[in-house]
Design an enzyme around this catalytic site. Structure first.
Site, PDB file in Angstrom:
ATOM      1  N   CYS A 298      11.766  42.936   6.831  1.00  0.00           N
ATOM      2  CA  CYS A 298      11.302  41.715   7.092  1.00  0.00           C
ATOM      3  C   CYS A 298      11.035  41.180   8.309  1.00  0.00           C
ATOM      4  O   CYS A 298      10.050  41.746   8.842  1.00  0.00           O
ATOM      5  CB  CYS A 298      12.762  41.011   6.227  1.00  0.00           C
ATOM      6  SG  CYS A 298      12.025  39.211   5.717  1.00  0.00           S
TER       7      CYS A 298
ATOM      8  N   HIS B   2      12.511  43.072   0.738  1.00  0.00           N
ATOM      9  CA  HIS B   2      13.865  43.530   0.851  1.00  0.00           C
ATOM     10  C   HIS B   2      14.307  44.424  -0.087  1.00  0.00           C
ATOM     11  O   HIS B   2      14.555  44.361  -1.281  1.00  0.00           O
ATOM     12  CB  HIS B   2      14.725  42.409   0.374  1.00  0.00           C
ATOM     13  CG  HIS B   2      14.933  41.267   1.755  1.00  0.00           C
ATOM     14  ND1 HIS B   2      15.767  40.966   2.471  1.00  0.00           N
ATOM     15  CD2 HIS B   2      14.044  40.269   1.921  1.00  0.00           C
ATOM     16  CE1 HIS B   2      15.462  40.044   3.238  1.00  0.00           C
ATOM     17  NE2 HIS B   2      14.408  39.418   3.035  1.00  0.00           N
TER      18      HIS B   2
ATOM     19  N   GLU C  59      17.045  46.113  -0.351  1.00  0.00           N
ATOM     20  CA  GLU C  59      18.411  46.076  -0.555  1.00  0.00           C
ATOM     21  C   GLU C  59      18.729  44.945  -1.744  1.00  0.00           C
ATOM     22  O   GLU C  59      19.452  45.047  -2.606  1.00  0.00           O
ATOM     23  CB  GLU C  59      19.287  45.597   0.480  1.00  0.00           C
ATOM     24  CG  GLU C  59      19.219  44.149   1.020  1.00  0.00           C
ATOM     25  CD  GLU C  59      17.764  43.917   1.537  1.00  0.00           C
ATOM     26  OE1 GLU C  59      17.639  42.487   1.807  1.00  0.00           O
ATOM     27  OE2 GLU C  59      17.185  44.619   1.828  1.00  0.00           O
TER      28      GLU C  59
END
Length: 386
Positions: free
Chosen positions: A258, A352, A354
């Site tokens: 990001c 993202h 994650e």
């Protein structure tokens, strides 16, 4: 119920009811398309100084809990919902959302036509907004609009240092998992899920403040360096870009997410720009050109890397650090969603992997980073912890 009013910087107004803390707040209005994951969104430091508009109508159904916090607090400046849940209904719930907002001092508004608000932002672009509840809601509209228009814009805002950890800390691999690598992770607004996923792969993660200098970083003798997500305008992050260039010049393996992707772009000499309304939510399709697969991904970014004019995104671009390619592309609007250096062990993605609270299509990128660490260090044996 107490009244509340939402005022956009272009003068459009929505009236509703107070939700969360009573008072006033201003920030950048952004809409989030996820049907769930509101707790992870609110506690993501990337939403610092942003007022989150949830496009899903029913919010708060699953309550809140300690396990789903992405940081130690709520970072969003405000919350806009249509129909808040009367009570949570989940075996994991440890409290309700409105109480959590109230305890954190976060001002919200409910009863708003979030579909109309989202369409307005989609057509006009992200803009400053204010939420005013309780006695503040009775203030003259002209005064409320003036307060919104005097608020700082996101473009030009340096916010990473405001959300970064004040002191370094270490996230070690779980018990029974050998430590294979040591990674220095620059906290620009890092989510808790990120060092957890790295540590599960045998990485000892040293999370560092955003203002860390190169000597402090190199003193850790890291096998790799990671730059996290975070809020603000990447054009303001000169210190972090300078640090990253030191990393690239030493050929230390690098992975960015990001904000970290935007800073890798800047370090390579590419530009950045503000998107009209950004990418946010958990249903964004991205093409991974390395695998040829389309992945559904989680996003939260209002800025993006600018690919060099005249160079197609499917062709490498020349930089002072060698050729770089656009490794990932957004299929909705062709925004650059990842870059990879061809002569250096460095890559990054704009979204993202994650992905708390999901989807998890791109979690394999952490394994890709481990592969980069392995090939660059040629080390398979466990490493002694610091």
């Amino acid at each position: 119920m107490q009244p509340a009013v939402l005022v956009l910087e272009d003068g459009r107004t929505f009236r509703g009811e107070a939700y969360g803390a009573r008072g006033s707040t201003v920030g950048e209005a952004v809409f989030v398309t996820g049907m769930t994951g509101y707790q992870e969104t609110l506690t993501d430091p990337s939403y610092h100084r942003q007022v989150v508009v949830m496009t899903a109508p029913h919010i708060g159904n699953t309550g809140v809990n300690r396990e789903d916090m992405e940081s130690g607090r709520i970072w969003a400046a405000g919350l806009v919902v249509r129909d808040p849940a009367l009570r949570p209904s989940s075996w994991r719930s440890q409290g309700n959302l409105e109480d959590a907002l109230r305890e954190a001092g976060v001002v919200g508004i409910s009863g708003v036509d979030t579909r109309a608000l989202t369409r307005h932002l989609r057509d006009r672009g992200a803009m400053r907004v204010g939420i005013f509840s309780g006695p503040h809601a009775t203030t003259a509209d002209e005064e409320l609009l003036r307060a919104v228009q005097e608020a700082p814009r996101m473009a030009g805002s340096a916010l990473a240092a405001e959300v970064s950890t004040p002191e370094p800390y270490v996230v070690s691999p779980p018990e029974g998992t050998p430590t294979r690598f040591r990674v220095a992770a620059l906290d620009l607004g890092i989510k808790g899920k990120t060092p957890a996923l790295l540590s599960e792969r045998g990485i000892e993660v040293h999370v560092l403040p955003s203002r860390t200098g190169v000597d402090e970083l190199l003193a850790l003798e890291p096998d790799g360096v990671f730059f996290s997500n975070g809020p603000g305008d990447p054009a303001t992050a000169d210190h972090e870009v300078g640090l990253l260039r030191e990393v690239l010049e030493r050929r230390i393996p690098f992975f960015g997410i990001c904000f970290g992707n935007q800073l890798l772009g800047r370090a390579l000499g590419l530009g950045t720009y503000k998107l009209p309304f950004g990418h946010r939510g958990i249903n964004q399709p991205v093409l991974d050109r390395t695998t040829g697969k389309v992945e559904v991904t989680s996003h939260n970014h209002g800025f993006a890397v600018a690919w060099p004019e005249g160079v197609p995104t499917d062709q490498p671009a020349d930089t002072d650090y060698g050729p770089v390619r656009c490794s990932h592309i957004a299929l909705n609007d062709d925004v650059v969603e990842g870059i990879s250096c061809q002569d250096l062990p460095a890559f990054s993605v704009q979204y993202h992997p994650e992905a708390a609270a999901g989807p998890h299509d791109a979690e394999h990128l952490f394994d890709r980073f481990v592969g980069l660490l392995t090939s660059s260090t040629d080390k398979e044996a466990p490493r002694a912890q610091a």
